[in-house]
Design a protein around this motif. Structure first.
Motif, PDB file in Angstrom:
ATOM      1  N   THR A 159       0.834  -1.195   0.000  1.00 11.75           N
ATOM      2  CA  THR A 159       0.000   0.000   0.000  1.00 11.75           C
ATOM      3  C   THR A 159       0.877   1.256   0.000  1.00 11.75           C
ATOM      4  N   GLY A 160       0.535   2.208  -0.855  1.00 13.85           N
ATOM      5  CA  GLY A 160       1.267   3.468  -0.928  1.00 13.85           C
ATOM      6  C   GLY A 160       2.518   3.426  -1.768  1.00 13.85           C
ATOM      7  N   TRP A 161       2.709   2.309  -2.521  1.00 19.16           N
ATOM      8  CA  TRP A 161       3.948   2.178  -3.300  1.00 19.16           C
ATOM      9  C   TRP A 161       4.097   3.294  -4.335  1.00 19.16           C
ATOM     10  N   GLU A 162       2.938   3.792  -4.863  1.00 22.50           N
ATOM     11  CA  GLU A 162       3.014   4.791  -5.929  1.00 22.50           C
ATOM     12  C   GLU A 162       3.539   6.134  -5.427  1.00 22.50           C
ATOM     13  N   ASP A 163       3.543   6.344  -4.107  1.00 22.93           N
ATOM     14  CA  ASP A 163       4.034   7.599  -3.552  1.00 22.93           C
ATOM     15  C   ASP A 163       5.495   7.517  -3.115  1.00 22.93           C
ATOM     16  N   GLN A 164       6.093   6.359  -3.309  1.00 19.10           N
ATOM     17  CA  GLN A 164       7.484   6.164  -2.888  1.00 19.10           C
ATOM     18  C   GLN A 164       8.443   6.356  -4.069  1.00 19.10           C
ATOM     19  N   PRO A 165       9.717   6.659  -3.798  1.00 18.75           N
ATOM     20  CA  PRO A 165      10.712   6.751  -4.875  1.00 18.75           C
ATOM     21  C   PRO A 165      10.854   5.416  -5.586  1.00 18.75           C
ATOM     22  N   LEU A 166      11.231   5.443  -6.840  1.00 23.23           N
ATOM     23  CA  LEU A 166      11.435   4.214  -7.603  1.00 23.23           C
ATOM     24  C   LEU A 166      12.531   3.386  -6.957  1.00 23.23           C
ATOM     25  N   PRO A 167      12.260   2.110  -6.621  1.00 26.17           N
ATOM     26  CA  PRO A 167      13.281   1.271  -5.982  1.00 26.17           C
ATOM     27  C   PRO A 167      14.482   1.067  -6.881  1.00 26.17           C
ATOM     28  N   SER A 168      15.599   0.761  -6.262  1.00 21.83           N
ATOM     29  CA  SER A 168      16.839   0.576  -7.021  1.00 21.83           C
ATOM     30  C   SER A 168      16.961  -0.819  -7.600  1.00 21.83           C
ATOM     31  N   ASP A 169      16.031  -1.731  -7.229  1.00 20.49           N
ATOM     32  CA  ASP A 169      16.177  -3.129  -7.662  1.00 20.49           C
ATOM     33  C   ASP A 169      15.317  -3.447  -8.891  1.00 20.49           C
ATOM     34  N   VAL A 170      14.899  -2.414  -9.639  1.00 22.66           N
ATOM     35  CA  VAL A 170      14.027  -2.654 -10.781  1.00 22.66           C
ATOM     36  C   VAL A 170      14.672  -3.634 -11.753  1.00 22.66           C
ATOM     37  N   HIS A 171      14.035  -4.774 -11.924  1.00 17.82           N
ATOM     38  CA  HIS A 171      14.447  -5.798 -12.879  1.00 17.82           C
ATOM     39  C   HIS A 171      15.878  -6.282 -12.640  1.00 17.82           C
ATOM     40  N   ARG A 172      16.269  -6.417 -11.373  1.00 12.88           N
ATOM     41  CA  ARG A 172      17.635  -6.850 -11.107  1.00 12.88           C
ATOM     42  C   ARG A 172      17.689  -8.076 -10.199  1.00 12.88           C
ATOM     43  N   SER A 173      16.572  -8.655  -9.859  1.00 10.74           N
ATOM     44  CA  SER A 173      16.578  -9.777  -8.933  1.00 10.74           C
ATOM     45  C   SER A 173      16.607 -11.109  -9.674  1.00 10.74           C
ATOM     46  N   ALA A 174      17.273 -12.092  -9.059  1.00 14.66           N
ATOM     47  CA  ALA A 174      17.246 -13.460  -9.577  1.00 14.66           C
ATOM     48  C   ALA A 174      16.407 -14.355  -8.670  1.00 14.66           C
ATOM     49  N   THR A 175      15.813 -13.774  -7.636  1.00 18.56           N
ATOM     50  CA  THR A 175      14.994 -14.538  -6.690  1.00 18.56           C
ATOM     51  C   THR A 175      13.593 -14.730  -7.248  1.00 18.56           C
ATOM     52  N   PRO A 176      13.073 -15.967  -7.255  1.00 17.04           N
ATOM     53  CA  PRO A 176      11.715 -16.187  -7.767  1.00 17.04           C
ATOM     54  C   PRO A 176      10.676 -15.468  -6.909  1.00 17.04           C
ATOM     55  N   LEU A 177       9.625 -14.989  -7.563  1.00 19.94           N
ATOM     56  CA  LEU A 177       8.523 -14.329  -6.878  1.00 19.94           C
ATOM     57  C   LEU A 177       7.448 -15.360  -6.555  1.00 19.94           C
ATOM     58  N   ASP A 178       7.076 -15.442  -5.284  1.00 22.20           N
ATOM     59  CA  ASP A 178       6.012 -16.342  -4.870  1.00 22.20           C
ATOM     60  C   ASP A 178       4.659 -15.684  -5.138  1.00 22.20           C
ATOM     61  N   ILE A 179       3.769 -16.430  -5.742  1.00 23.59           N
ATOM     62  CA  ILE A 179       2.439 -15.939  -6.070  1.00 23.59           C
ATOM     63  C   ILE A 179       1.424 -16.936  -5.510  1.00 23.59           C
ATOM     64  N   PRO A 180       0.395 -16.471  -4.819  1.00 24.68           N
ATOM     65  CA  PRO A 180      -0.574 -17.405  -4.236  1.00 24.68           C
ATOM     66  C   PRO A 180      -1.365 -18.145  -5.308  1.00 24.68           C
ATOM     67  N   ALA A 181      -1.992 -19.240  -4.912  1.00 24.91           N
ATOM     68  CA  ALA A 181      -2.736 -20.081  -5.857  1.00 24.91           C
ATOM     69  C   ALA A 181      -3.891 -19.324  -6.499  1.00 24.91           C
ATOM     70  N   HIS A 182      -4.545 -18.420  -5.751  1.00 26.51           N
ATOM     71  CA  HIS A 182      -5.646 -17.628  -6.277  1.00 26.51           C
ATOM     72  C   HIS A 182      -5.316 -16.149  -6.113  1.00 26.51           C
ATOM     73  N   VAL A 183      -5.525 -15.382  -7.195  1.00 28.60           N
ATOM     74  CA  VAL A 183      -5.075 -13.994  -7.199  1.00 28.60           C
ATOM     75  C   VAL A 183      -6.207 -12.979  -7.325  1.00 28.60           C
ATOM     76  N   LEU A 184      -7.381 -13.434  -7.737  1.00 31.34           N
ATOM     77  CA  LEU A 184      -8.493 -12.526  -7.992  1.00 31.34           C
ATOM     78  C   LEU A 184      -9.799 -13.273  -7.733  1.00 31.34           C
ATOM     79  N   GLN A 185     -10.776 -12.586  -7.158  1.00 32.64           N
ATOM     80  CA  GLN A 185     -12.053 -13.251  -6.886  1.00 32.64           C
ATOM     81  C   GLN A 185     -13.222 -12.312  -7.163  1.00 32.64           C
TER      82      GLN A 185
END
Length: 228
Positions: A166-192
């Motif tokens: 929450t509030g990410w759009e008001d924060q400075p752009l992170p320095s890790d944009v497109h630089r991670s090799a760590t997989p992103l965990d996504i839950p089984a259901h994303v929208l209901q």
């Protein structure tokens, strides 16, 4: 970068096939999270603006190359059962002792389950032929009862997973944009989505809860992460 999101792996599939896309590993960085959020918001808007979830998912499947054959089919889960959610009898306009039947259908593209629909319906408001078809076939509920000229009233549309805090759009752009090799965990259901189907006389015939799986994000082509 992690935001403390307990989750499950991405691919929720049926049987593997050499002709279907493999597991896409989203990387845990701001670029991937912004892209995932944009995709979910786009899908949500499409689902809300079109009457048929099946046709919307079919278009989504083709646009994002989720399968070689971008065709969505319904598969009824036989023997499935779920109790009525709280408040459902009021939403269906029925009494405590009125019969309600349950039906679960998965919408599948290729070998990917894109959504699971829980449907509680009032058999007394349907014809005997409709009830027989619902009991004995995989035909989607909406197609079975289409002669009733029902309309859909959306009760809620909720993102079950927030890729960004929450509030990410008001924060400075992170320095890790497109630089991670760590997989992103996504839950089984994303929208209901939760909706009631009503006849032209405003008689509720069905309460449906549609849970969209992480496979809606299983896009075939991913951009590689940039090494730090």
């Amino acid at each position: 970068m992690r935001y403390g999101m307990a989750a499950l792996p991405l691919l929720y599939s049926l049987t593997a096939s050499a002709h279907e896309p493999g597991t896409l590993v989203w990387t845990d960085d701001s670029y991937s999270r912004m892209k995932a959020l944009a995709m979910l918001q786009s899908l949500n808007a499409s689902l809300l603006s079109h009457p048929s979830a099946t046709l919307t998912l079919e278009s989504w499947c083709g646009a994002h190359h989720l399968a070689d054959d971008a065709r969505v089919v319904a598969r009824r889960v036989k023997g499935a059962d779920k109790p009525l959610p709280p408040g459902a009898r009021e939403q269906l306009g029925i009494g405590e002792h009125d019969e309600v039947r349950y039906r679960q259908v998965q919408l599948v593209c290729g070998n990917l389950v894109l959504s699971e629909a829980d449907n509680w319906y009032v058999p007394s408001r349907l014809s005997a032929a409709m009830n027989q078809e619902l009991d004995s076939t995989d035909v989607p509920f909406g197609k079975v009862v289409q002669s009733l000229h029902f309309r859909r009233e959306t009760l809620s549309a909720q993102l079950l997973w927030q890729p960004l805090p929450t509030g990410w759009e008001d924060q400075p752009l992170p320095s890790d944009v497109h630089r991670s090799a760590t997989p992103l965990d996504i839950p089984a259901h994303v929208l209901q989505h939760r909706a009631v189907l009503l006849t032209p006389e405003n008689h509720p015939i069905s309460l449906v809860v549609e849970s969209y799986t992480s496979n809606v994000l299983a896009i075939r082509d991913a951009e590689p992460a940039i090494a730090p």
